[in-house]
Design an enzyme around this catalytic site. Structure first.
Site, PDB file in Angstrom:
ATOM      1  N   CYS A 160       5.624  16.575   6.594  1.00  0.00           N
ATOM      2  CA  CYS A 160       6.946  17.106   6.238  1.00  0.00           C
ATOM      3  C   CYS A 160       7.986  16.816   7.325  1.00  0.00           C
ATOM      4  O   CYS A 160       8.503  17.732   7.959  1.00  0.00           O
ATOM      5  CB  CYS A 160       6.862  18.611   6.006  1.00  0.00           C
ATOM      6  SG  CYS A 160       5.915  19.055   4.549  1.00  0.00           S
TER       7      CYS A 160
ATOM      8  N   TYR B 187       3.972  -5.096 -11.590  1.00  0.00           N
ATOM      9  CA  TYR B 187       3.403  -4.030 -10.753  1.00  0.00           C
ATOM     10  C   TYR B 187       3.247  -2.774 -11.617  1.00  0.00           C
ATOM     11  O   TYR B 187       3.775  -1.718 -11.301  1.00  0.00           O
ATOM     12  CB  TYR B 187       4.288  -3.723  -9.534  1.00  0.00           C
ATOM     13  CG  TYR B 187       4.756  -4.954  -8.802  1.00  0.00           C
ATOM     14  CD1 TYR B 187       4.016  -5.457  -7.738  1.00  0.00           C
ATOM     15  CD2 TYR B 187       5.916  -5.622  -9.193  1.00  0.00           C
ATOM     16  CE1 TYR B 187       4.435  -6.600  -7.068  1.00  0.00           C
ATOM     17  CE2 TYR B 187       6.335  -6.763  -8.534  1.00  0.00           C
ATOM     18  CZ  TYR B 187       5.595  -7.249  -7.473  1.00  0.00           C
ATOM     19  OH  TYR B 187       6.013  -8.366  -6.821  1.00  0.00           O
TER      20      TYR B 187
ATOM     21  N   CYS C 229      10.154   2.116  -3.833  1.00  0.00           N
ATOM     22  CA  CYS C 229       9.782   3.252  -2.988  1.00  0.00           C
ATOM     23  C   CYS C 229      10.139   2.974  -1.527  1.00  0.00           C
ATOM     24  O   CYS C 229       9.720   3.705  -0.641  1.00  0.00           O
ATOM     25  CB  CYS C 229       8.300   3.578  -3.134  1.00  0.00           C
ATOM     26  SG  CYS C 229       7.243   2.163  -2.853  1.00  0.00           S
TER      27      CYS C 229
HETATM   28  N1  SAH Z   1       4.757   1.102 -12.078  1.00  0.00           N
HETATM   29  C1  SAH Z   1       3.547   1.809 -11.769  1.00  0.00           C
HETATM   30  C2  SAH Z   1       2.908   1.418 -10.424  1.00  0.00           C
HETATM   31  C3  SAH Z   1       3.820   1.285  -9.249  1.00  0.00           C
HETATM   32  S1  SAH Z   1       3.033   1.237  -7.669  1.00  0.00           S
HETATM   33  C4  SAH Z   1       3.763   3.297 -11.862  1.00  0.00           C
HETATM   34  O1  SAH Z   1       4.886   3.765 -11.957  1.00  0.00           O
HETATM   35  O2  SAH Z   1       2.764   4.038 -11.863  1.00  0.00           O
HETATM   36  C5  SAH Z   1       2.889  -0.446  -7.337  1.00  0.00           C
HETATM   37  C6  SAH Z   1       1.698  -1.119  -8.002  1.00  0.00           C
HETATM   38  O3  SAH Z   1       1.722  -2.500  -7.636  1.00  0.00           O
HETATM   39  C7  SAH Z   1       0.331  -0.601  -7.601  1.00  0.00           C
HETATM   40  O4  SAH Z   1      -0.389  -0.264  -8.753  1.00  0.00           O
HETATM   41  C8  SAH Z   1      -0.315  -1.791  -6.866  1.00  0.00           C
HETATM   42  O5  SAH Z   1      -1.702  -1.875  -7.085  1.00  0.00           O
HETATM   43  C9  SAH Z   1       0.397  -2.950  -7.494  1.00  0.00           C
HETATM   44  N2  SAH Z   1       0.482  -4.216  -6.739  1.00  0.00           N
HETATM   45  C10 SAH Z   1       0.571  -4.399  -5.403  1.00  0.00           C
HETATM   46  N3  SAH Z   1       0.762  -5.698  -5.112  1.00  0.00           N
HETATM   47  C11 SAH Z   1       0.788  -6.364  -6.296  1.00  0.00           C
HETATM   48  C12 SAH Z   1       0.972  -7.737  -6.665  1.00  0.00           C
HETATM   49  N4  SAH Z   1       1.161  -8.679  -5.764  1.00  0.00           N
HETATM   50  N5  SAH Z   1       0.969  -8.039  -7.983  1.00  0.00           N
HETATM   51  C13 SAH Z   1       0.797  -7.075  -8.923  1.00  0.00           C
HETATM   52  N6  SAH Z   1       0.624  -5.774  -8.632  1.00  0.00           N
HETATM   53  C14 SAH Z   1       0.619  -5.419  -7.337  1.00  0.00           C
END
Ligand code: SAH
Length: 458
Positions: free
Chosen positions: A80, A311, A409
Site C-alpha cells: 500500500c 493479449y 496497466c
Molecule cells: N485482456 C485480458 C488479459 C490482460 S493481461 C484480461 O483483461 O483479463 C495480459 C495478458 O497478456 C496475459 O494473459 C499474458 O499472459 C498475455 N501475454 C503476455 N505477453 C504476450 C504476448 N507476447 N502475446 C500474447 N499474449 C501475451
C-alpha cells in the site's frame, strides 16, 4: 548537500514505493517516512549525481492529505504505497502521473482525460494474493516495501477475508506439516461471485505431503463468517506450481491439481469465466466491469465489426465484445488461458469468436502476411506492463484498423506506444483512467485511438 546532512523538505509527489519526493539544492530527494504535502526534516542517506535518498527524522508539519490508517503493517509492507493518503488524493496523484507521462514520454500536448473512474469501496477489493513465506520466523504475508523481507501480516486492507484465513492456516501448519515449510510462496485466487477459493503453492519438488495443510486451509476458510453478498467461501481447488528453473518455459507449464477442481468460476457482466491456476484474470472484479464497459464504449461496435483482442487472457474482453461485434479473434501466449477461453466460449454459448495461442505480435503478423486478414475494424490490446512489441506496432500500422482500444496497466509504456502509433496514422481521441488498485501506485488506463483520415463519429 552532503551525506548525513539534515535537510528540510516539502513533499510534492510520491514514488511507487511510497517515498515522498521533494527537492533541495536543486536535487530531487526521495525521503522515506513521509507523504505528499508533509513538511519534514530528513537525514541524507545516499547522494547520487541526479538524486538523493533521505530518511525522515521529524515531521515538521503533517500533510492535510493524510488519513489515520490503522493498518499495523503500513510502514513495512509493500502492498500500500499510497495507503496513508486520502482516497481522493490517491486519485489525483494517479491522474497527474498519467498526464505527466503522456506529455513527457508520449509527446502529447495537454492531454485531455475523461473523469477518472474511481472505486466505491477502496479496500479489500483484490481477488488474488501472492503470499510470501519465511518459515524460520513463521512469517506469512507480503514482501516488504523497501526490502525483500517477508512481513508477517495477520490482516490486510487489500485482500479478502479468505486470504487472511489461508495465511492463518499456513502459519499454524508449520508445526504439524513439515512439508509446508518447503512452500516457496502461495497464490490464493478467489471468486467473488461463487465463493470458490483456489490455492496454488509453488514448490521445488513434487512429492510433498501437504495433506495436513490442506485440511487446515479448508477448516480455516469454513470457520469464516459468511460474506456480505450471501455466499460462503470454500476451498475448491489446490494446484501445485512446480517451479521450473527455466522461466521462459513457464507459460507452457500446467499446474498439477492435487485436490478439487482444475478451475474456479467467476461471473462478470452476465458471462461465466473458468480460471485455471496459471491464467491471468483481472484482480478487481468491481472495477473490471467498468473497465470493460469503457473498452466497449470506445470500440463503438454496431454488430458489423471484425475485432482482434490481443493479449486476451481467458477471453474476457473477447467474449464481452463478441455480443456486439460480427466476429472476434483473441490471441494469448499462455496455453492454459486459451484452453479456458475455449471452454468459456462454450459455457456462454458464444459462436462468433476464435482463439489463437502464441505471441500476439507473431500471430497477427503471420495471419497478415499469409493474407488471412482483410479488414479489421477494431484492435483491442491489453499487454502486460512492458507494453507492445515493436513488431505488433508495425503490423498494426499496416493493418490500419479504424480504431485501436489500448487497455494499459503501465502508463509509461502506454505513452511510449502511443507516440509511435500517433506519429502518422492515429490520433488519441479519448482516454480514461480506471482505478483498479486503490492504496497502491498502479493505474489502469484505457485509450481510444482513431485513424486521422477517417471520421469515426465518436
Ligand atoms: N485482456 C485480458 C488479459 C490482460 S493481461 C484480461 O483483461 O483479463 C495480459 C495478458 O497478456 C496475459 O494473459 C499474458 O499472459 C498475455 N501475454 C503476455 N505477453 C504476450 C504476448 N507476447 N502475446 C500474447 N499474449 C501475451
Amino acid at each position: 548537500m552532503e551525506k548525513n546532512q539534515l535537510i528540510e523538505l516539502t513533499i510534492k509527489d510520491q514514488s511507487k514505493d511510497g517515498r515522498g519526493i521533494g527537492s533541495c539544492d536543486g536535487l530531487i530527494v526521495f525521503a522515506d517516512g513521509c507523504v505528499l504535502g508533509d513538511r519534514v526534516s530528513a537525514r541524507v542517506t545516499k547522494l547520487k549525481k541526479r538524486y538523493a535518498l533521505a530518511k525522515v527524522e521529524e515531521i515538521l508539519e503533517p500533510s492535510e492529505h493524510r488519513i489515520d490508517d490503522a493498518c499495523p503493517y503500513i510502514d513495512e509492507c509493500g502492498g500500500c504505497a499510497f495507503g496513508k493518503l486520502k482516497y481522493e488524493v490517491q486519485l489525483e496523484l494517479k491522474e497527474r502521473h498519467v498526464r505527466d507521462v503522456l506529455e513527457r514520454i508520449g509527446g502529447i500536448e495537454d492531454p485531455k482525460l475523461e473523469p477518472i473512474i474511481s472505486m466505491e469501496t477502496p479496500y479489500n477489493y483484490r481477488n488474488k494474493a501472492m503470499l510470501a513465506i519465511y518459515p524460520k520466523t513463521r512469517s506469512v504475508g507480503f514482501l516488504g516495501r523497501l526490502s525483500h523481507k517477508v512481513v508477517d501480516c495477520h490482516e490486510c486492507r487489500l485482500q479478502s477475508e479468505a486470504v487472511v484465513a489461508v495465511a492463518d492456516a499456513l502459519r499454524a501448519s508449520f508445526d504439524d506439516c513439515e512439508d509446508a515449510k518447503k512452500i516457496k510462496n502461495l497464490v490464493v485466487k478467489t471468486s467473488f461471485s461463487s465463493g470458490e477459493v483456489m490455492v496454488v503453492p509453488t514448490v521445488e519438488e513434487k512429492d510433498l505431503d501437504l495433506e495436513n495443510l490442506i485440511y487446515a486451509v479448508d477448516e480455516s476458510i469454513n470457520a469464516m463468517q459468511s460474506f456480505d453478498d450471501g455466499f460462503e467461501y470454500y476451498l475448491s481447488s489446490v494446484a501445485l506450481d512446480i517451479a521450473d528453473n527455466n522461466p521462459s518455459k513457464r507459460h507452457k507449464n500446467r499446474a498439477e491439481i492435487i485436490a478439487g477442481r482444475p478451475v474456479i468460476e467467476d461471473g462478470l457482466l452476465g458471462l461465466a469465466f473458468e480460471i485455471s491456476p496459471y491464467s491471468f484474470y483481472q484482480v478487481n472484479p468491481v472495477q473490471t466491469k467498468k473497465l470493460y464497459k469503457k473498452a466497449l464504449e470506445y470500440a463503438a461496435l454496431t454488430g458489423k465489426e471484425t475485432v482482434w483482442d490481443m493479449y486476451c487472457g481467458i477471453g474476457t474482453i473477447s467474449l464481452f465484445l463478441a455480443k456486439s461485434a460480427k466476429f472476434v479473434y483473441g490471441v494469448e501466449i499462455v496455453d492454459a488461458a486459451i484452453q479456458n477461453a475455449i471452454e468459456n466460449t462454450k459455457l456462454n454459448n458464444i459462436e462468433n469468436v476464435k482463439f489463437f495461442v502464441g505471441k500476439a505480435e507473431e500471430i497477427i503478423t503471420g495471419e497478415y502476411e499469409n493474407g488471412n486478414i482483410r479488414d479489421i475494424d477494431v484492435i483491442v490490446v491489453d499487454p502486460p506492463r512492458k507494453g507492445l512489441d515493436r513488431l505488433a506496432i508495425d503490423t498494426m500500422l499496416k493493418l490500419l484498423p479504424k480504431r485501436i482500444v489500448y487497455v494499459s496497466c503501465d502508463s509509461s509504456t502506454l505513452a511510449r506506444d502511443l507516440k509511435m502509433l500517433c506519429e502518422k496514422e492515429y490520433e488519441l481521441r479519448k482516454l480514461t483512467v480506471v482505478d483498479q488498485f486503490a492504496r497502491s501506485y498502479h493505474t489502469e488506463t484505457v485509450a481510444l485511438l482513431c485513424r486521422k483520415d477517417i471520421d469515426n463519429h465518436i
